[in-house]
Design a protein around this motif. Structure first.
Motif, PDB file in Angstrom:
ATOM      1  N   ILE A 123       0.673  -1.230   0.049  1.00  0.00           N
ATOM      2  CA  ILE A 123       0.036  -0.229  -0.014  1.00  0.00           C
ATOM      3  C   ILE A 123       0.907   1.331   0.050  1.00  0.00           C
ATOM      4  O   ILE A 123       1.717   1.463   0.554  1.00  0.00           O
ATOM      5  CB  ILE A 123      -0.992   0.136   0.958  1.00  0.00           C
ATOM      6  N   GLU A 124       0.604   2.192  -0.620  1.00  0.00           N
ATOM      7  CA  GLU A 124       1.449   3.342  -1.105  1.00  0.00           C
ATOM      8  C   GLU A 124       1.035   4.189   0.015  1.00  0.00           C
ATOM      9  O   GLU A 124       0.691   5.519  -0.214  1.00  0.00           O
ATOM     10  CB  GLU A 124       1.140   3.685  -2.672  1.00  0.00           C
ATOM     11  N   ASP A 125       1.885   4.041   1.445  1.00  0.00           N
ATOM     12  CA  ASP A 125       1.307   5.088   1.983  1.00  0.00           C
ATOM     13  C   ASP A 125       2.969   5.130   3.388  1.00  0.00           C
ATOM     14  O   ASP A 125       3.019   3.475   3.092  1.00  0.00           O
ATOM     15  CB  ASP A 125       0.233   5.466   2.938  1.00  0.00           C
ATOM     16  N   GLU A 126       2.876   5.128   4.864  1.00  0.00           N
ATOM     17  CA  GLU A 126       3.955   4.817   5.680  1.00  0.00           C
ATOM     18  C   GLU A 126       2.562   4.622   7.115  1.00  0.00           C
ATOM     19  O   GLU A 126       3.673   4.415   7.883  1.00  0.00           O
ATOM     20  CB  GLU A 126       4.413   6.121   5.980  1.00  0.00           C
ATOM     21  N   LYS A 127       1.667   3.760   6.063  1.00  0.00           N
ATOM     22  CA  LYS A 127       0.760   3.456   7.522  1.00  0.00           C
ATOM     23  C   LYS A 127       1.471   1.883   8.165  1.00  0.00           C
ATOM     24  O   LYS A 127       0.666   1.545   6.832  1.00  0.00           O
ATOM     25  CB  LYS A 127      -0.576   3.580   7.650  1.00  0.00           C
ATOM     26  N   LEU A 128       1.566   1.546   9.161  1.00  0.00           N
ATOM     27  CA  LEU A 128       1.751   0.315   9.614  1.00  0.00           C
ATOM     28  C   LEU A 128       1.262  -0.688   9.220  1.00  0.00           C
ATOM     29  O   LEU A 128       1.083  -1.693   8.507  1.00  0.00           O
ATOM     30  CB  LEU A 128       2.728   0.252  10.744  1.00  0.00           C
ATOM     31  N   VAL A 129      -0.532  -0.390  10.093  1.00  0.00           N
ATOM     32  CA  VAL A 129      -1.175  -1.014   9.803  1.00  0.00           C
ATOM     33  C   VAL A 129      -2.343  -0.742   9.386  1.00  0.00           C
ATOM     34  O   VAL A 129      -3.247   0.182   9.235  1.00  0.00           O
ATOM     35  CB  VAL A 129      -2.141  -1.725  11.511  1.00  0.00           C
ATOM     36  N   HIS A 130      -3.103  -1.969   8.567  1.00  0.00           N
ATOM     37  CA  HIS A 130      -4.461  -0.911   7.206  1.00  0.00           C
ATOM     38  C   HIS A 130      -5.613  -1.942   8.002  1.00  0.00           C
ATOM     39  O   HIS A 130      -5.544  -3.796   7.766  1.00  0.00           O
ATOM     40  CB  HIS A 130      -3.987  -0.791   6.314  1.00  0.00           C
ATOM     41  N   VAL A 153      -3.994  -5.408   7.226  1.00  0.00           N
ATOM     42  CA  VAL A 153      -2.664  -5.922   6.679  1.00  0.00           C
ATOM     43  C   VAL A 153      -2.083  -5.388   7.445  1.00  0.00           C
ATOM     44  O   VAL A 153      -1.894  -4.138   7.860  1.00  0.00           O
ATOM     45  CB  VAL A 153      -2.954  -5.386   5.024  1.00  0.00           C
ATOM     46  N   VAL A 154      -0.625  -5.854   7.474  1.00  0.00           N
ATOM     47  CA  VAL A 154       0.572  -5.249   8.637  1.00  0.00           C
ATOM     48  C   VAL A 154       1.935  -5.317   7.219  1.00  0.00           C
ATOM     49  O   VAL A 154       2.106  -6.705   7.154  1.00  0.00           O
ATOM     50  CB  VAL A 154       0.372  -6.067   9.793  1.00  0.00           C
ATOM     51  N   GLU A 155       2.086  -4.179   6.964  1.00  0.00           N
ATOM     52  CA  GLU A 155       3.400  -4.598   6.186  1.00  0.00           C
ATOM     53  C   GLU A 155       4.577  -4.046   7.346  1.00  0.00           C
ATOM     54  O   GLU A 155       4.991  -2.978   7.319  1.00  0.00           O
ATOM     55  CB  GLU A 155       3.301  -3.362   5.378  1.00  0.00           C
ATOM     56  N   LEU A 156       5.891  -5.099   6.929  1.00  0.00           N
ATOM     57  CA  LEU A 156       6.967  -5.200   8.057  1.00  0.00           C
ATOM     58  C   LEU A 156       8.010  -4.139   7.795  1.00  0.00           C
ATOM     59  O   LEU A 156       8.563  -3.287   8.799  1.00  0.00           O
ATOM     60  CB  LEU A 156       7.135  -6.388   7.985  1.00  0.00           C
ATOM     61  N   PRO A 157       8.242  -3.996   6.572  1.00  0.00           N
ATOM     62  CA  PRO A 157       9.267  -2.837   5.894  1.00  0.00           C
ATOM     63  C   PRO A 157       8.740  -2.245   6.613  1.00  0.00           C
ATOM     64  O   PRO A 157       9.861  -0.661   6.491  1.00  0.00           O
ATOM     65  CB  PRO A 157       9.626  -2.924   4.136  1.00  0.00           C
ATOM     66  N   LYS A 158       7.914  -1.562   6.710  1.00  0.00           N
ATOM     67  CA  LYS A 158       7.195   0.205   7.621  1.00  0.00           C
ATOM     68  C   LYS A 158       7.483   0.044   8.601  1.00  0.00           C
ATOM     69  O   LYS A 158       7.959   1.408   9.180  1.00  0.00           O
ATOM     70  CB  LYS A 158       5.505   0.694   7.722  1.00  0.00           C
ATOM     71  N   ALA A 159       7.915  -0.811   9.360  1.00  0.00           N
ATOM     72  CA  ALA A 159       9.091  -0.547  10.796  1.00  0.00           C
ATOM     73  C   ALA A 159       9.901   0.128  11.326  1.00  0.00           C
ATOM     74  O   ALA A 159      10.333  -0.501  10.042  1.00  0.00           O
ATOM     75  CB  ALA A 159       8.815  -1.913  11.476  1.00  0.00           C
ATOM     76  N   LYS A 160       9.673   1.105  12.239  1.00  0.00           N
ATOM     77  CA  LYS A 160      10.433   2.465  12.356  1.00  0.00           C
ATOM     78  C   LYS A 160      11.147   2.062  13.743  1.00  0.00           C
ATOM     79  O   LYS A 160       9.679   1.725  14.497  1.00  0.00           O
ATOM     80  CB  LYS A 160      11.157   3.425  11.756  1.00  0.00           C
ATOM     81  N   TYR A 161      11.935   1.730  13.864  1.00  0.00           N
ATOM     82  CA  TYR A 161      12.071   1.517  16.018  1.00  0.00           C
ATOM     83  C   TYR A 161      12.324   3.694  15.826  1.00  0.00           C
ATOM     84  O   TYR A 161      12.806   4.191  15.282  1.00  0.00           O
ATOM     85  CB  TYR A 161      13.523   0.731  16.021  1.00  0.00           C
TER      86      TYR A 161
END
Length: 290
Positions: A123-130, A153-161
């Motif tokens: 998904i073309e945004d930076e939201k982690l969970v949709h 939907v959870v996109e792991l590459p968007k996870a940041k510490y």
């Protein structure tokens, strides 16, 4: 630490019917899905078929809560975005239709959740969970009495510490970076704060050498399946490029563009030749063109 994202390992850690593993799965579900989990029950991964010719489906993890609600939890490392929406819809429909038998009223149906954790961006945004639910088309009001098939939907590459992270951010970060040494200290801090993550890491660390060897063998078999999926995805990607340009995939210019695009995206020459059904010599000649 094994890579928990690999689906064989994922199933073994979160799908095992023991109390520590169920605590780990409970924490994972509650981190990403807006639901309180009680009396978690691990079910068979095979979905029943209503007709003999129906496609056989095997879920990563199928579970039921004490309320009777069901969930499918999927870990996807292979970028299969061309069929992902259809796959989610199919799994969701199967979860619902498998709840009642002939002659039983529809009122027996409980809500079913579909949770897809992706190791790629979709998904073309930076939201982690949709979270997607059914709404009325024009004024966007909810279906009466709530939705019966939420898709998460959870996109792991968007996870940041970050110094302060919510529970979904913590779980996603640990899943994404569990094998990377440079994040070990940060993951230890998260593990101390969150019980579900602690049990998940404990389950992973307690896998015996024999189990590790068995998982490795299964992983090798799975690699061949994923490789076939990647070939199909690359073929669909090539078709998509051609359609966007309004050209046939077999045309000379589109073929050359596909070859150069795939090579630019780190595909090797043998792989490109196989996917596009061209000779290795032809692919090499195209890449040598100025």
């Amino acid at each position: 630490m094994i890579d928990i994202k690999k689906d064989i390992n994922f199933r073994y850690i979160f799908g095992k019917d023991s109390e520590p593993n169920k605590i780990a799965l409970k924490g994972l579900i509650e981190a990403f899905v807006d639901v309180k989990v009680t009396n978690l029950e691990i079910l068979t991964s095979e979905l029943s078929r209503n007709i003999e010719e129906a496609k056989k489906s095997s879920l990563d993890i199928q579970a039921r809560f004490g309320t009777g609600e069901k969930i499918d939890v999927e870990m996807q490392m292979c970028n299969n975005r061309h069929e992902l929406a259809q796959r989610m819809a199919y799994y969701g429909g199967q979860l619902v239709s498998s709840q009642i038998k002939k002659g039983e009223p529809y009122t027996k149906i409980k809500r079913s959740y579909v949770l897809f954790i992706l190791d790629f961006k979709w998904i073309e945004d930076e939201k982690l969970v949709h979270t997607y639910i059914k709404k009325e088309k024009e004024d966007y009001t909810d279906i009466p009495q709530g939705d019966w098939n939420p898709f998460v939907v959870v996109e792991l590459p968007k996870a940041k510490y970050k110094e302060e992270m919510n529970i979904s951010e913590e779980y996603a970060f640990v899943l994404k970076y569990c094998t990377e040494e440079k994040y070990h200290d940060k993951i230890e801090l998260i593990k101390q704060r969150e019980k579900g993550i602690f049990y998940r890491m404990k389950c992973a660390n307690n896998i015996s050498q024999n189990e590790m060897e068995w998982l490795k063998k299964l992983e090798e078999e799975r690699y061949e399946m994923d490789r076939a999926q990647k070939v199909e995805n690359a073929r669909l990607e090539g078709i998509e490029i051609g359609l966007e340009k309004g050209e046939k995939i077999g045309s000379l210019n589109t073929m050359k563009e596909n070859i150069k695009t795939m090579y630019k995206n780190k595909c090797d020459i043998q792989f490109i030749a196989k996917v596009l059904e061209q000779s290795i010599e032809y692919v090499q000649n195209v890449l040598n063109e100025k």
